[in-house]
Design an enzyme around this catalytic site. Structure first.
Site, PDB file in Angstrom:
ATOM      1  N   MET A 103      -4.128  -8.800  -1.445  1.00  0.00           N
ATOM      2  CA  MET A 103      -2.728  -8.395  -1.269  1.00  0.00           C
ATOM      3  C   MET A 103      -1.812  -9.594  -0.952  1.00  0.00           C
ATOM      4  O   MET A 103      -2.295 -10.660  -0.598  1.00  0.00           O
ATOM      5  CB  MET A 103      -2.623  -7.381  -0.124  1.00  0.00           C
ATOM      6  CG  MET A 103      -3.416  -6.120  -0.361  1.00  0.00           C
ATOM      7  SD  MET A 103      -3.414  -5.006   1.060  1.00  0.00           S
ATOM      8  CE  MET A 103      -1.730  -4.432   1.103  1.00  0.00           C
ATOM      9  N   HIS A 104      -0.548  -9.354  -1.034  1.00  0.00           N
ATOM     10  CA  HIS A 104       0.542 -10.202  -0.490  1.00  0.00           C
ATOM     11  C   HIS A 104       0.788 -11.544  -1.167  1.00  0.00           C
ATOM     12  O   HIS A 104       1.851 -12.133  -0.958  1.00  0.00           O
ATOM     13  CB  HIS A 104       0.325 -10.506   1.002  1.00  0.00           C
ATOM     14  CG  HIS A 104      -0.102  -9.358   1.844  1.00  0.00           C
ATOM     15  ND1 HIS A 104       0.674  -8.234   2.040  1.00  0.00           N
ATOM     16  CD2 HIS A 104      -1.247  -9.143   2.566  1.00  0.00           C
ATOM     17  CE1 HIS A 104       0.031  -7.401   2.846  1.00  0.00           C
ATOM     18  NE2 HIS A 104      -1.138  -7.927   3.174  1.00  0.00           N
ATOM     19  N   ASP A 115      -6.143  -4.260  -2.692  1.00  0.00           N
ATOM     20  CA  ASP A 115      -7.601  -4.135  -2.503  1.00  0.00           C
ATOM     21  C   ASP A 115      -7.965  -3.169  -1.378  1.00  0.00           C
ATOM     22  O   ASP A 115      -8.995  -2.492  -1.461  1.00  0.00           O
ATOM     23  CB  ASP A 115      -8.291  -5.499  -2.340  1.00  0.00           C
ATOM     24  CG  ASP A 115      -7.797  -6.329  -1.178  1.00  0.00           C
ATOM     25  OD1 ASP A 115      -6.885  -5.879  -0.455  1.00  0.00           O
ATOM     26  OD2 ASP A 115      -8.339  -7.438  -0.990  1.00  0.00           O
TER      27      ASP A 115
HETATM   28  O1  LIG Z   1      -4.043  -9.501   3.793  1.00  0.00           O
HETATM   29  C1  LIG Z   1      -4.827  -8.587   3.638  1.00  0.00           C
HETATM   30  C2  LIG Z   1      -4.428  -7.193   3.954  1.00  0.00           C
HETATM   31  O2  LIG Z   1      -3.174  -7.086   4.558  1.00  0.00           O
HETATM   32  C3  LIG Z   1      -6.197  -8.863   3.110  1.00  0.00           C
HETATM   33  O3  LIG Z   1      -7.059  -7.800   3.321  1.00  0.00           O
HETATM   34  C4  LIG Z   1      -6.141  -9.241   1.660  1.00  0.00           C
HETATM   35  O4  LIG Z   1      -5.825  -8.088   0.925  1.00  0.00           O
HETATM   36  C5  LIG Z   1      -7.420  -9.936   1.188  1.00  0.00           C
HETATM   37  O5  LIG Z   1      -8.527  -9.152   1.048  1.00  0.00           O
HETATM   38  P1  LIG Z   1     -10.039  -9.627   0.826  1.00  0.00           P
HETATM   39  O6  LIG Z   1     -10.060 -10.722  -0.177  1.00  0.00           O
HETATM   40  O7  LIG Z   1     -10.570 -10.026   2.155  1.00  0.00           O
HETATM   41  O8  LIG Z   1     -10.712  -8.371   0.337  1.00  0.00           O
END
Ligand SMILES: O=C(CO)[C@@H](O)[C@H](O)COP(=O)(O)O
Ligand SMILES: Nc1ncnc2c1ncn2[C@@H]1O[C@H](COP(=O)(O)OP(=O)(O)O)[C@@H](O)[C@H]1O
Length: 497
Positions: free
Chosen positions: A81-82, A239
């Site tokens: 995300m983000h 995700d």
């Molecule tokens: O920043 C967040 C949720 O706000 C993280 O959960 C990212 O979405 C990355 O996810 P992974 O690579 O650890 O699955």
């Protein structure tokens, strides 16, 4: 036989799964890509690496499975995300993507809180945190203004990859929720927030539902992957939203714990008017008009992989963690805090750093390994406690992500959370969630719930052991003290980073 494909664009790697109508993962493939940390607090990836490795992974998936391309009905995405991807009018990225775990934006977060004050929580439903996208856009606005001027659109990681596969620009609500530019309950871009920072709303892509069909594959992508150009592509989701779908978190009272690069404790939420005062993130789900709340540990699996790469690079995770279940709870007095890139929940603090407390001459590599896993799990317990304090019952937790590969860690989660931990047949929650969005989008099921009932199968559960729960309760109280006791030390150490 017909199939769907789920693509999970993670932080460490892209994972692809080929799923049949019974929800069985027939084949899976994975390709890693690098993470760039040019300065303390910076975390970037090259969007071209995502595209290249996604194409390699899809090609391998097709080759090993031997499935005929015409049998694959649809494909969808889950994505970290983000992360900010700025593209010009030709769709070319203007710089490396600035990722969710990049914490260079503390000043921009203060600016957002100051300008928007209470409006931020009422519209975007979240606090300004370094990882979110708006602070990253403002960082570019302040530090690389010429790049922002050339930008036609901002995209999130999986939206950029989907654009390269289909030629279509879109962003789904679950991922848009993590930008701080979305009116989360109203499901539209907030012109009020964009205008407050002189950002044209035209920078924001078209909004879609996660299960919405957004096109088919470009002919050159079909050639490169071996997939049929007619393969339908569904938008996909964040995700964590996809992880929740893949773990069956589709009604009130269900909780998930994901240990990927980050760590997440997530609970389904139907009510859009709840106010958690920004203590947890409040985002749109991948299911229509549903929401979820979650707490995030910035470096969960990342703390363990950092530890392995730094101190035992020649060992696999399984070899490194062999024998850690023979060490008693508490690692013989060794305590770790996983703040190696700062923290989010419950301490939104980009400056805090990790520590090992209580090192003793008798501690061996396996004590450190266990302490790292315990510290990560204590950090996730802080999010479990926020849910419980908000009135949620957390007696059972579905555990997904790379961390769910280790049995001792699953038992540790049961003992630290004092809840039954359920491991599913596949720990690939987000990729499975993406495949489920494609299956639902293709019309295989009338609802995501019915898809979940058919696709998700528990493999094993881990019950809390009352003695270990009591031991961990005592250690958790000690763990919680470490943040306050090390904060000012870390502020003073910042000058040396
Ligand atoms: O920043 C967040 C949720 O706000 C993280 O959960 C990212 O979405 C990355 O996810 P992974 O690579 O650890 O699955
Ligand atoms: N065999 C294993 N045992 C314990 N943890 C593991 C194992 N394999 C991977 N992990 C953990 O899982 C993390 C990667 O999880 P994953 O869900 O693939 O992450 P992401 O989606 O962020 O790419 C690694 O950082 C590591 O800490």
């Amino acid at each position: 036989m017909s199939y769907v494909i789920g693509v999970d664009l993670g932080t460490s790697a892209v994972k692809t799964v080929l799923v049949n109508r019974e929800g069985k993962v027939a084949f899976e493939a994975s390709e890693a890509y690098p993470l760039y940390q040019p300065k303390a607090g910076y975390s970037e990836q090259n969007p071209e690496d995502w595209v290249e490795q996604t194409l390699v992974s899809l090609r391998k998936l097709l080759e090993v499975s031997g499935v005929h391309p015409s049998e694959i009905e649809g494909l969808s995405f889950s994505g970290q995300m983000h992360g900010l991807v700025l593209v010009d009018a030709e769709g070319k990225p203007l710089r490396n993507a600035i990722l969710w775990n990049d914490t260079r934006t503390t000043a921009q977060c203060h600016r957002i809180e100051k300008v928007l004050d209470g409006k931020l929580l009422s519209i975007a439903r979240n606090r300004a945190l370094e990882g979110f996208t708006l602070p990253k856009i403002l960082w570019v606005q302040e530090n690389e203004p010429e790049l922002l001027q050339q930008a036609a659109l901002f995209l999130l990681p999986k939206d950029y990859v989907r654009y390269r596969l289909t030629g279509d620009y879109a962003m789904d609500y679950s991922d848009a929720a993590g930008t701080l530019l979305l009116d989360v309950a109203g499901k539209q871009w907030s012109t009020e927030i964009a205008e407050a920072f002189e950002l044209p709303v035209s920078l924001c892509p078209r909004l879609v539902e996660s299960f919405e069909e957004v096109g088919t594959l470009l002919p050159q992508i079909a050639d490169q992957t071996g997939l049929a150009a007619a393969t339908k592509v569904y938008a996909g989701g964040a995700d964590n939203a996809c992880g929740a779908i893949g773990a069956g978190i589709l009604s009130e009272g269900q909780t998930m714990c994901s240990i990927g690069t980050s760590g997440v404790v997530l609970s389904y939420e139907e009510r859009k008017d709840l106010d958690f005062e920004g203590k947890v993130h409040f985002f749109n789900h991948g299911e229509k008009d549903a929401f979820y709340i979650m707490g995030v540990t910035l470096a969960a699996g990342y703390s363990l992989s950092w530890f392995k790469d730094t101190f035992a690079a020649d060992k696999s995770f399984d070899v490194l963690l062999q024998g850690i279940d023979a060490i008693p709870a508490g690692s013989n007095g060794l305590l770790f805090t996983p703040y190696i890139v700062g923290e989010r929940t419950p301490h939104p603090d980009a400056n805090i750093r990790g520590s090992f407390i209580g090192m003793d001459a008798g501690h061996k590599l396996e004590h450190f390994g266990r302490a790292v896993m315990e510290g990560i799990t204590f950090s996730l317990r802080e999010s479990i406690d926020i849910l419980r304090n908000a009135g949620k019952t957390v007696n059972e937790v579905i555990s997904i992500g790379g961390g769910a590969k280790n049995e001792a860690w699953l038992q540790m989660q049961a003992d630290v959370f004092n809840a039954t931990i359920v491991k599913l047949e596949s720990e690939q929650g987000p990729a499975m969630g993406a495949a489920m969005l494609a299956a639902y989008g293709c019309g295989w099921f009338p609802s995501l719930q019915e898809c979940a009932a058919a696709f998700i199968r528990p493999a094993k559960s881990y019950a809390p052991n009352p003695e270990t729960v009591a031991a961990y309760d005592g250690l958790f109280a000690l763990y919680q003290d470490v943040y306050g006791q090390t904060r000012s030390l870390n502020d003073r150490l910042e000058a040396y980073r």
